[in-house]
Write a protein that holds these residues in place. Structure first.
Motif, mmCIF file in Angstrom:
data_model
loop_
_atom_site.group_PDB
_atom_site.id
_atom_site.type_symbol
_atom_site.label_atom_id
_atom_site.label_comp_id
_atom_site.label_asym_id
_atom_site.label_seq_id
_atom_site.Cartn_x
_atom_site.Cartn_y
_atom_site.Cartn_z
ATOM 1 N N LEU A 53 -0.352 2.120 -10.474
ATOM 2 C CA LEU A 53 -0.137 0.657 -10.298
ATOM 3 C C LEU A 53 0.741 0.264 -8.927
ATOM 4 O O LEU A 53 0.560 -1.007 -8.445
ATOM 5 N N ALA A 54 1.159 1.221 -8.369
ATOM 6 C CA ALA A 54 1.773 1.161 -6.949
ATOM 7 C C ALA A 54 0.927 0.316 -6.017
ATOM 8 O O ALA A 54 1.454 -0.771 -5.297
ATOM 9 N N PRO A 55 -0.348 0.585 -5.901
ATOM 10 C CA PRO A 55 -1.205 -0.106 -4.992
ATOM 11 C C PRO A 55 -1.223 -1.789 -5.496
ATOM 12 O O PRO A 55 -1.607 -2.430 -4.409
ATOM 13 N N VAL A 56 -1.152 -2.059 -6.764
ATOM 14 C CA VAL A 56 -1.246 -3.291 -7.019
ATOM 15 C C VAL A 56 -0.020 -4.110 -6.454
ATOM 16 O O VAL A 56 -0.409 -5.232 -5.896
ATOM 17 N N MET A 57 1.060 -3.610 -6.419
ATOM 18 C CA MET A 57 2.364 -4.128 -6.210
ATOM 19 C C MET A 57 2.443 -4.202 -4.584
ATOM 20 O O MET A 57 2.649 -5.267 -3.932
ATOM 21 N N ALA A 58 1.724 -3.282 -3.932
ATOM 22 C CA ALA A 58 1.607 -3.492 -2.236
ATOM 23 C C ALA A 58 0.511 -4.599 -1.882
ATOM 24 O O ALA A 58 0.748 -5.284 -1.218
ATOM 25 N N ALA A 59 -0.650 -4.762 -2.760
ATOM 26 C CA ALA A 59 -1.684 -5.437 -2.548
ATOM 27 C C ALA A 59 -1.069 -7.011 -2.859
ATOM 28 O O ALA A 59 -1.290 -8.005 -2.021
ATOM 29 N N THR A 60 -0.407 -7.175 -3.922
ATOM 30 C CA THR A 60 0.433 -8.601 -3.876
ATOM 31 C C THR A 60 1.328 -8.986 -2.992
ATOM 32 O O THR A 60 1.178 -9.973 -2.498
ATOM 33 N N ALA A 61 1.979 -8.165 -2.384
ATOM 34 C CA ALA A 61 3.081 -8.251 -1.032
ATOM 35 C C ALA A 61 2.257 -8.588 0.211
ATOM 36 O O ALA A 61 2.369 -9.354 0.957
ATOM 37 N N ASP A 62 1.237 -7.745 0.245
ATOM 38 C CA ASP A 62 0.093 -8.170 1.285
ATOM 39 C C ASP A 62 -0.537 -9.549 1.201
ATOM 40 O O ASP A 62 -0.861 -10.266 2.233
ATOM 41 N N ALA A 63 -1.068 -9.776 -0.045
ATOM 42 C CA ALA A 63 -1.333 -11.258 -0.261
ATOM 43 C C ALA A 63 -0.610 -12.172 -0.101
ATOM 44 O O ALA A 63 -0.962 -13.352 0.642
ATOM 45 N N ARG A 64 0.764 -12.132 -0.353
ATOM 46 C CA ARG A 64 1.599 -13.054 -0.009
ATOM 47 C C ARG A 64 1.884 -13.284 1.568
ATOM 48 O O ARG A 64 1.965 -14.310 2.242
ATOM 49 N N ARG A 65 1.885 -12.043 2.309
ATOM 50 C CA ARG A 65 1.913 -12.114 3.784
ATOM 51 C C ARG A 65 0.683 -12.812 4.451
ATOM 52 O O ARG A 65 0.831 -13.577 4.982
ATOM 53 N N GLN A 66 -0.498 -12.564 3.782
ATOM 54 C CA GLN A 66 -1.725 -13.198 4.381
ATOM 55 C C GLN A 66 -1.733 -14.657 3.861
ATOM 56 O O GLN A 66 -2.220 -15.572 4.722
ATOM 57 N N LEU A 67 -1.251 -15.133 2.838
ATOM 58 C CA LEU A 67 -1.211 -16.607 2.452
ATOM 59 C C LEU A 67 -0.120 -17.242 3.160
ATOM 60 O O LEU A 67 0.184 -18.431 2.874
#
Length: 111
Positions: free
Chosen positions: A57-71
């Motif tokens: 699940l670590a990539p999920v956490m990294a993906a949400t952090a990236d999504a926050r940055r993108q948004l």
């Protein structure tokens, strides 16, 4: 723990209702941040099942952090530091949300 299946089912049903009700133009920043918090919270809870699940699940956490940055929902340095330092997203930090406890039955509205 009693009720876990019910909570998980409710979370899944609510996620489906949210997905059915949204379109790209309907997302506010607050709604997107809340949805990302929910994803982080669920991934963090499931990570307690063991180190292999946490690693998966670590990539999920990294993906949400990236999504926050993108948004534009998080400071780039803060997001990068959180993911790098903990290997996890915002749920590694103290969550601003708290559960209402096992006795919570919801808010009744007239009717």
């Amino acid at each position: 723990m009693p009720g876990i299946e019910q909570y998980a089912e409710t979370a899944a049903e609510n996620a489906c209702h949210l997905a059915d009700a949204t379109a790209p133009e309907s997302w506010s920043s607050a709604a997107a941040d809340d949805a990302l918090d929910a994803i982080d919270t669920l991934a963090g809870a499931l990570s307690a099942l063991g180190p292999d699940v946490a690693a998966a699940l670590a990539p999920v956490m990294a993906a949400t952090a990236d999504a926050r940055r993108q948004l534009g929902l998080a400071d780039d340095e803060e997001t990068a530091a959180t993911v790098e330092a903990s290997g996890r997203g915002r749920s590694a930090q103290r969550s601003r949300r708290r559960g209402l406890g096992p006795g919570f039955k919801g808010i009744r509205t007239g009717g």
